[in-house]
Design a protein around this motif. Sequence first.
Motif, PDB file in Angstrom:
ATOM      1  N   VAL A 201       0.615  -0.972   0.117  1.00 47.98           N
ATOM      2  CA  VAL A 201      -0.419   0.514  -0.387  1.00 47.98           C
ATOM      3  C   VAL A 201       1.075   1.252  -0.844  1.00 47.98           C
ATOM      4  O   VAL A 201       0.975   2.046  -1.288  1.00 47.98           O
TER       5      VAL A 201
ATOM      6  N   TYR B 192       3.503   5.028  -3.006  1.00 41.80           N
ATOM      7  CA  TYR B 192       2.207   4.757  -2.744  1.00 41.80           C
ATOM      8  C   TYR B 192       1.183   3.902  -3.891  1.00 41.80           C
ATOM      9  O   TYR B 192       2.171   4.522  -4.343  1.00 41.80           O
TER      10      TYR B 192
ATOM     11  N   VAL C   3      -4.631   4.346  -3.664  1.00 42.03           N
ATOM     12  CA  VAL C   3      -4.282   5.331  -2.181  1.00 42.03           C
ATOM     13  C   VAL C   3      -4.043   6.229  -2.965  1.00 42.03           C
ATOM     14  O   VAL C   3      -3.700   7.141  -1.775  1.00 42.03           O
TER      15      VAL C   3
ATOM     16  N   ARG D 230      -4.717  10.297  -0.582  1.00 34.81           N
ATOM     17  CA  ARG D 230      -5.605   9.728  -0.033  1.00 34.81           C
ATOM     18  C   ARG D 230      -5.179   9.125   1.555  1.00 34.81           C
ATOM     19  O   ARG D 230      -5.593   9.718   2.931  1.00 34.81           O
ATOM     20  N   PHE D 231      -4.264   8.277   1.220  1.00 36.15           N
ATOM     21  CA  PHE D 231      -3.145   8.063   2.097  1.00 36.15           C
ATOM     22  C   PHE D 231      -2.285   8.585   2.749  1.00 36.15           C
ATOM     23  O   PHE D 231      -1.408   9.246   1.615  1.00 36.15           O
TER      24      PHE D 231
ATOM     25  N   MET E 248      -5.309   6.904   6.444  1.00 38.91           N
ATOM     26  CA  MET E 248      -6.021   6.724   5.870  1.00 38.91           C
ATOM     27  C   MET E 248      -6.749   7.776   5.525  1.00 38.91           C
ATOM     28  O   MET E 248      -7.913   7.344   6.820  1.00 38.91           O
TER      29      MET E 248
ATOM     30  N   ASP F   8     -11.495  -0.298   0.334  1.00 37.59           N
ATOM     31  CA  ASP F   8     -10.081  -0.412   0.972  1.00 37.59           C
ATOM     32  C   ASP F   8      -9.972  -1.330   2.017  1.00 37.59           C
ATOM     33  O   ASP F   8      -9.190  -1.907   3.154  1.00 37.59           O
TER      34      ASP F   8
END
Length: 121
Positions: free
Chosen positions: A48, A59, A63, A66-67, A82, A89
């Motif tokens: 991830v 990344y 994601v 967003r993360f 997150m 997810d």
Amino acid sequence: QVQLVESGGGLVQPGGSLRLSCAASGSIFSINTMGWYRQAPGKQRELVAANSSGGSTYYADSVKGRFTISRDNDKNTVTLQMNSLKPEDTAVYYCNARIRLLAGGLTSNYWGQGTQVTVSS
């Protein structure tokens, strides 16, 4: 003996946020890469996000934006913030670290026990 202990995870509604934390402990000389993998039911484990000892980050496309992964080298911890979580997810999230136990020694791969993240209304 090296341990990776995870915290965080749980149930959240779509669009919500969660924060995962992982702390490495034991007889550690240095840590190379720290990161997070996840495994959804019936799927392979996937990377991830990861953070190298030099500060570079990776990344997964799914994601990005967003993360956010962050790391504290003094405390041997890594966190995954997150946001804007989606049902896809949902997975068990595993902390991973490549750790060198001795000066000049090889690095070995270590895993946390996994923490469940469920995104559902």
